[in-house]
Write a protein that holds these residues in place. Structure first.
Motif, mmCIF file in Angstrom:
data_model
loop_
_atom_site.group_PDB
_atom_site.id
_atom_site.type_symbol
_atom_site.label_atom_id
_atom_site.label_comp_id
_atom_site.label_asym_id
_atom_site.label_seq_id
_atom_site.Cartn_x
_atom_site.Cartn_y
_atom_site.Cartn_z
ATOM 1 N N LEU A 86 4.834 -20.441 29.865
ATOM 2 C CA LEU A 86 5.990 -20.296 28.966
ATOM 3 C C LEU A 86 5.918 -21.240 27.766
ATOM 4 O O LEU A 86 6.818 -21.235 26.925
ATOM 5 N N GLU A 87 4.868 -22.035 27.666
ATOM 6 C CA GLU A 87 4.778 -23.057 26.618
ATOM 7 C C GLU A 87 4.982 -22.493 25.220
ATOM 8 O O GLU A 87 5.782 -23.021 24.444
ATOM 9 N N SER A 88 4.288 -21.443 24.858
ATOM 10 C CA SER A 88 4.406 -20.927 23.488
ATOM 11 C C SER A 88 5.815 -20.396 23.215
ATOM 12 O O SER A 88 6.335 -20.553 22.114
ATOM 13 N N ILE A 89 6.444 -19.793 24.213
ATOM 14 C CA ILE A 89 7.808 -19.295 24.052
ATOM 15 C C ILE A 89 8.776 -20.451 23.829
ATOM 16 O O ILE A 89 9.609 -20.419 22.913
ATOM 17 N N LEU A 90 8.670 -21.487 24.654
ATOM 18 C CA LEU A 90 9.566 -22.631 24.541
ATOM 19 C C LEU A 90 9.367 -23.366 23.219
ATOM 20 O O LEU A 90 10.342 -23.758 22.569
ATOM 21 N N LYS A 91 8.123 -23.534 22.798
ATOM 22 C CA LYS A 91 7.855 -24.200 21.524
ATOM 23 C C LYS A 91 8.336 -23.362 20.350
ATOM 24 O O LYS A 91 8.824 -23.901 19.354
ATOM 25 N N SER A 92 8.230 -22.042 20.454
ATOM 26 C CA SER A 92 8.741 -21.163 19.395
ATOM 27 C C SER A 92 10.255 -21.273 19.286
ATOM 28 O O SER A 92 10.805 -21.301 18.176
ATOM 29 N N LEU A 93 10.942 -21.317 20.419
ATOM 30 C CA LEU A 93 12.395 -21.488 20.395
ATOM 31 C C LEU A 93 12.776 -22.826 19.773
ATOM 32 O O LEU A 93 13.728 -22.908 18.985
ATOM 33 N N ASP A 94 12.041 -23.875 20.107
ATOM 34 C CA ASP A 94 12.296 -25.196 19.539
ATOM 35 C C ASP A 94 12.090 -25.180 18.021
ATOM 36 O O ASP A 94 12.923 -25.691 17.264
ATOM 37 N N GLN A 95 11.012 -24.563 17.576
ATOM 38 C CA GLN A 95 10.728 -24.490 16.141
ATOM 39 C C GLN A 95 11.785 -23.681 15.416
ATOM 40 O O GLN A 95 12.239 -24.052 14.336
ATOM 41 N N TRP A 96 12.202 -22.568 16.004
ATOM 42 C CA TRP A 96 13.244 -21.754 15.396
ATOM 43 C C TRP A 96 14.524 -22.571 15.236
ATOM 44 O O TRP A 96 15.184 -22.524 14.200
ATOM 45 N N GLY A 97 14.874 -23.350 16.259
ATOM 46 C CA GLY A 97 16.063 -24.199 16.193
ATOM 47 C C GLY A 97 15.967 -25.229 15.086
ATOM 48 O O GLY A 97 16.946 -25.476 14.366
ATOM 49 N N MET A 98 14.797 -25.851 14.933
ATOM 50 C CA MET A 98 14.614 -26.827 13.846
ATOM 51 C C MET A 98 14.755 -26.153 12.493
ATOM 52 O O MET A 98 15.430 -26.660 11.596
#
Length: 113
Positions: A86-98
């Motif tokens: 799930l790493e890429s999904i979680l990092k994408s969500l984090d980036q979207w939030g930023m």
């Protein structure tokens, strides 16, 4: 916990779509963390909710729990291989939030202020 549904997004959201699960998984991307340290990383989570959430994540095979025979007891959580996927999904969500937070701070979307 996981319901039988043919929709892949429905399946995924049943697996990780609560308020706390993505946050716990995200913080474990850094590597294994002791229970107390992991809980400190998740601002606003109660002891009861933390315990319930990590148990569900462990039951679903996304994290592992290691108990060390020391006094006081030491419990450590880590992502399983399935959780690491799930790493890429979680990092994408984090980036979207930023990115979105930056947009809001610049005043581009006044309805969010």
């Amino acid at each position: 916990m996981i319901q039988n549904n043919n929709c892949p997004l429905h399946y995924t959201m049943n697996l990780i779509g609560t308020k706390w699960k993505p946050l716990i998984l995200f913080h474990l991307l850094k590597g294994p963390l002791r229970s107390g340290l992991l809980q400190q990383e998740i601002e606003g989570i109660s002891n009861k909710m933390f315990t319930q959430t990590v148990r569900e994540l462990e039951k679903d095979g996304l994290i592992s729990r290691a108990v060390f025979p020391v006094v006081p007891p030491k419990v450590e959580y880590a992502l399983t291989q399935r959780g690491q996927s799930l790493e890429s999904i979680l990092k994408s969500l984090d980036q979207w939030g930023m990115d979105d937070n930056h947009t809001i701070k610049q005043g581009r979307f006044c309805c969010y202020l």
